[in-house]
Design an enzyme around this catalytic site. Sequence first.
Site, mmCIF file in Angstrom:
data_model
loop_
_atom_site.group_PDB
_atom_site.id
_atom_site.type_symbol
_atom_site.label_atom_id
_atom_site.label_comp_id
_atom_site.label_asym_id
_atom_site.label_seq_id
_atom_site.Cartn_x
_atom_site.Cartn_y
_atom_site.Cartn_z
ATOM 1 N N SER A 47 0.818 -1.201 0.000
ATOM 2 C CA SER A 47 0.000 0.000 0.000
ATOM 3 C C SER A 47 0.863 1.268 0.000
ATOM 4 C CB SER A 47 -0.966 -0.047 1.194
ATOM 5 O OG SER A 47 -1.923 0.969 1.123
ATOM 6 N N LYS A 75 -0.787 -3.957 -3.444
ATOM 7 C CA LYS A 75 -2.096 -3.430 -3.018
ATOM 8 C C LYS A 75 -2.240 -2.030 -3.599
ATOM 9 C CE LYS A 75 -4.926 -2.321 1.046
ATOM 10 N NZ LYS A 75 -5.091 -0.874 0.817
ATOM 11 N N GLN A 81 -8.626 2.958 0.599
ATOM 12 C CA GLN A 81 -9.869 2.789 1.359
ATOM 13 C C GLN A 81 -10.175 4.038 2.186
ATOM 14 O OE1 GLN A 81 -7.476 0.123 1.312
ATOM 15 N NE2 GLN A 81 -8.763 -0.545 -0.376
#
Length: 489
Positions: free
Chosen positions: A314, A339, A343
Amino acid sequence: MQVNKKQMLLLIIVVLAVGAYGFFFLTDQARIPNQASTSVGSGEVAESSEMTDEELLAKFEKAMEIIQEQYVEDVSEEELLQGAIEGMLQSLNDPYSVYMDQETANQFMESLGSHFEGIGAEVSMTDGKVTIVAPFRESPAERAGLRPNDKIIEIDGNSIEGLSLYEAVLKIRGEQGTTVHLTIERAGVNEFLQIPVERDEIPIETVRSSVIERDGMKVGLLEITSFSEDTAARFQEGLEELEAQNIDGLLIDVRGNPGGYLNAVEDIGKLIIPGGQPIVQIENRAGEKVRYMSSLEEPKPYPIVGITDGASASASEILAAALIEAGDYDVVGEQTFGKGTVQQTIPFEDGSELKLSLFKWLTSDGNDINGEGVKPTVEVRQPDYFYSAPITVEEPFKIDMMSEHIKNAQIMLKGLGFEPGRTDGYFDEQTEQAVLAFQQSNDLQASGELDEETASILQERIVEQVREQANDKQLRTAIELVIKQANEF
């Protein structure tokens, strides 16, 4: 159906969720099978699959009525409605979009604070299985040998099939000093692994700084363990302290970093990426992109090298990609986790929350790394014993036995200098001699058999070996590279 006030209030909550994110239901419609035996409508076949909001609500209402009146067991309205929300999220096939009830949401927010109690790992739901994204650096999970992409099959001997991600998390977390026993499925390993993990307090110390002196030069090292609310501020403090010591080069280590807040990595990027370059790009569902630019006035007067591994996920990947593409810096290590979505947590009035993927993030050059990861410019794999799996011994291993656990013991023995002759899992005479020599060297009963005590001490010695900076091949390579570049700067 006559709907009472309580039912209507709960239904309104669902309608609001559908209104805000209508594609959940629209996506799911194609997956609703035709009912062959029981009619819940007029009996006429609809000419179009398109349904109005009123028709969707009527359908939902009818399904709820049938379940409440005819299901074999009593079920509460709250359970049904929470299940409906969870079902909408499951239909997205997105392991990072989840529903959290009030208790779980509180624990999630707790994990973003200064500390929490647990095993120290980020998990996701992948292919219906709770999967380790990354263990935190120096956490109980890492010490126990958990790895990215390990799939948790059982918790304390109980199957977790049917549990949501956060229901499983609640069972894994617990009081400091207690132990949770995880049954792990690992790619390339034929047997399930039984891994006990002693829970501990997990401090969220997100940035560590140090100076490495080598060949008359000073190399600054900033290790980022996660990207929390104060990470950018801590990074800036560490960077300023290192620069005050006149460092000749800088290493940024995001190995084992599972990610965190987007704004944290953006702010860090502005401290090290040359001005006018994009740190990251964000793309919404319509394909519209926003570029987050660096405002750094001048490039740093020293070389910078990043370090990654398969557990860098991420926000770590955003930083690694920005170093390579926008900064023209090197990154040493292994391909990252992959990733590539962002979110956002959306709260409900009752304290529950949706954690929903709202955007894709793209690299500085606009590349989508989701499922792919960021490839380092200098690929370096650690010695084999860094990747060895924990050993479970139910009965002592000895001559002519064969198993994955013996294979891992052989890899560990070889890494510690006790040559077993082979690493295929077959326990032969040379493996016996290696075990015997290890036992004698560690004041253990010298039987030549790999018993539980020997396996435990063997794993302790491997952990000690891994933690020795001199054995860290990726770090050594990064140090050599940044010194070489500093001499050419």
